[in-house]
Scaffold this motif. Structure first.
Motif, mmCIF file in Angstrom:
data_model
loop_
_atom_site.group_PDB
_atom_site.id
_atom_site.type_symbol
_atom_site.label_atom_id
_atom_site.label_comp_id
_atom_site.label_asym_id
_atom_site.label_seq_id
_atom_site.Cartn_x
_atom_site.Cartn_y
_atom_site.Cartn_z
ATOM 1 N N GLU A 163 0.829 -1.203 0.000
ATOM 2 C CA GLU A 163 0.000 0.000 0.000
ATOM 3 C C GLU A 163 0.864 1.255 0.000
ATOM 4 O OE1 GLU A 163 -3.266 2.616 0.093
ATOM 5 O OE2 GLU A 163 -2.910 0.590 -0.660
ATOM 6 N N LEU A 164 1.951 1.254 0.743
ATOM 7 C CA LEU A 164 2.851 2.405 0.732
ATOM 8 C C LEU A 164 3.450 2.594 -0.659
ATOM 9 C CD1 LEU A 164 4.664 1.877 4.145
ATOM 10 C CD2 LEU A 164 2.975 3.641 3.602
ATOM 11 N N GLU A 212 7.848 -1.057 10.703
ATOM 12 C CA GLU A 212 9.022 -1.526 9.974
ATOM 13 C C GLU A 212 8.867 -1.263 8.479
ATOM 14 O OE1 GLU A 212 9.288 -5.622 11.059
ATOM 15 O OE2 GLU A 212 10.400 -5.221 12.915
ATOM 16 N N ALA A 213 7.650 -1.440 7.965
ATOM 17 C CA ALA A 213 7.395 -1.168 6.553
ATOM 18 C C ALA A 213 7.534 0.321 6.248
ATOM 19 C CB ALA A 213 6.004 -1.661 6.168
ATOM 20 N N VAL A 214 7.085 1.173 7.167
ATOM 21 C CA VAL A 214 7.248 2.616 6.995
ATOM 22 C C VAL A 214 8.729 2.971 6.894
ATOM 23 C CG1 VAL A 214 6.886 4.868 8.087
ATOM 24 C CG2 VAL A 214 5.066 3.151 8.142
ATOM 25 N N ALA A 215 9.534 2.390 7.765
ATOM 26 C CA ALA A 215 10.971 2.640 7.736
ATOM 27 C C ALA A 215 11.585 2.140 6.435
ATOM 28 C CB ALA A 215 11.647 1.969 8.934
ATOM 29 N N ALA A 216 11.193 0.942 6.009
ATOM 30 C CA ALA A 216 11.744 0.367 4.783
ATOM 31 C C ALA A 216 11.399 1.206 3.560
ATOM 32 C CB ALA A 216 11.234 -1.065 4.611
ATOM 33 N N GLY A 223 11.393 4.351 3.553
ATOM 34 C CA GLY A 223 12.117 5.608 3.655
ATOM 35 C C GLY A 223 11.270 6.767 4.130
ATOM 36 N N LEU A 224 10.193 6.441 4.859
ATOM 37 C CA LEU A 224 9.288 7.463 5.362
ATOM 38 C C LEU A 224 9.511 7.708 6.849
ATOM 39 C CD1 LEU A 224 6.049 6.190 3.574
ATOM 40 C CD2 LEU A 224 7.532 8.080 2.846
ATOM 41 N N VAL A 225 8.946 8.795 7.334
ATOM 42 C CA VAL A 225 8.986 9.194 8.738
ATOM 43 C C VAL A 225 7.664 8.791 9.373
ATOM 44 C CG1 VAL A 225 9.000 11.237 10.245
ATOM 45 C CG2 VAL A 225 10.616 11.070 8.338
ATOM 46 N N TYR A 226 7.659 8.596 10.704
ATOM 47 C CA TYR A 226 6.409 8.320 11.405
ATOM 48 C C TYR A 226 6.113 9.440 12.382
ATOM 49 C CZ TYR A 226 2.547 5.999 13.631
ATOM 50 O OH TYR A 226 1.288 5.713 14.090
ATOM 51 N N ASP A 227 4.972 10.111 12.188
ATOM 52 C CA ASP A 227 4.532 11.171 13.098
ATOM 53 C C ASP A 227 3.775 10.564 14.274
ATOM 54 O OD1 ASP A 227 5.496 13.137 11.346
ATOM 55 O OD2 ASP A 227 3.787 14.442 11.749
ATOM 56 N N LEU A 228 4.115 10.999 15.461
ATOM 57 C CA LEU A 228 3.463 10.550 16.690
ATOM 58 C C LEU A 228 2.499 11.622 17.180
ATOM 59 C CD1 LEU A 228 6.639 9.288 18.568
ATOM 60 C CD2 LEU A 228 4.723 7.813 17.921
ATOM 61 N N VAL A 229 1.214 11.316 17.175
ATOM 62 C CA VAL A 229 0.252 12.209 17.830
ATOM 63 C C VAL A 229 -0.273 11.457 19.047
ATOM 64 C CG1 VAL A 229 -1.602 11.521 16.229
ATOM 65 C CG2 VAL A 229 -1.835 13.607 17.600
#
Length: 281
Positions: free
Chosen positions: A92-93, A131-135, A137-143
């Motif tokens: 999906e990413l 882990e998929a987000v990291a793979a 090459g994206l950042v993860y926003d924490l709300v």
């Protein structure tokens, strides 16, 4: 180089409801907000690039935000949403990246603040999604809310390959004056090198009708002590900020709160950190 507004939203209530905008106190923002509404105020404030952030947990919103970003040079990056627990999250990413504006997808976010389980982010299926987000090459926003910061810190420790960006410096309870728990959790998160934070959303965590710059100063100073200017970035949280103030005043308040910083520190906080962390074009 102009300023970067690292956190704002848009929505069209004729397309979908924003169920969190409810109650009389939220009426000032119960209307449509588009990029054309923001563009004039951003230009007057010296903002030349922004990060457009998701508002609802639905798969349809992210392609819409990417399409807007493709049409508007003002948007340098999009933080979207996808179901981290889906088995095909990596696919999906990749699909989102192929959509119009997909090259501006810079991060993913989920409304963790609304999850009743304070350990939601540490679920095995969620960690797999991260882990998929990291793979990708994206950042993860924490709300997150302050009591959710320890679990977020554990997730950041377990996934050193992923950069975590803390929205609104963890939403400190400014209106009630509570301090110690939030500050302690914030400092612990900031010890991890794969973390950064946004100096955003503070007026709406204060008392909307009578906050002052000095009410926000201790929280700003704590965030600067924890992350330093090179891991802290300005965000307006427009149009949510309109509950408590104007866009221009949000920018002016941030400048007042950081007036003692060096030129290089101010450049980092208002421009360079966001460009580096989100790899803005």
């Amino acid at each position: 180089m102009g300023m970067v507004d690292a956190h704002h939203h848009v929505w069209d209530l004729s397309v979908r409801d924003q169920p969190w905008i409810k109650g009389d106190e939220m009426s000032p923002i119960r209307r449509n907000f588009g990029l054309s509404d923001l563009a004039v105020e951003a230009r007057e404030a010296g903002v030349t690039s922004t990060v457009l952030v998701q508002t609802v947990t639905t798969a349809d919103e992210t392609p819409e935000l990417l399409a807007l970003a493709a049409e508007h040079d003002l948007v340098g990056g999009v933080v979207g949403w996808t179901d981290l627990t889906a088995p095909d999250v990596a696919d999906e990413l990749a699909r989102l990246r192929e959509l119009p504006g997909g090259e501006k997808l810079v991060g993913i976010r989920h409304q963790i603040q609304g999850e009743p389980d304070p350990l939601w982010i540490l679920r095995r299926d969620v960690l797999r999604g991260l882990e998929a987000v990291a793979a990708a090459g994206l950042v993860y926003d924490l709300v997150v809310l302050p009591h959710q910061l320890p679990a977020a810190t554990s997730a950041a420790f377990l996934l050193p390959q992923l950069t975590f960006v803390l929205d609104h410096v963890g939403k400190p309870p400014i209106a009630t004056g509570e301090w110690n728990a939030w500050a302690g959790h914030l400092h612990t998160l900031a010890t991890l090198p794969n973390t950064a934070a946004k100096l955003s959303g503070l007026p709406t965590e204060a008392r909307w009708d009578d906050w002052t710059v000095e009410d926000l100063r201790p929280y700003t100073e704590t965030a600067l002590e924890a992350f330093g200017a090179d891991r802290l970035m300005f965000g307006s949280d427009w149009p949510v900020c309109l509950l408590a103030t104007t866009y221009a005043e949000v920018v002016d308040t941030a400048r007042q709160l950081t007036s003692d910083l060096s030129d290089s520190e101010r450049s980092a906080l208002f421009t360079d950190t966001a460009r580096r962390v989100y790899a803005l074009k």
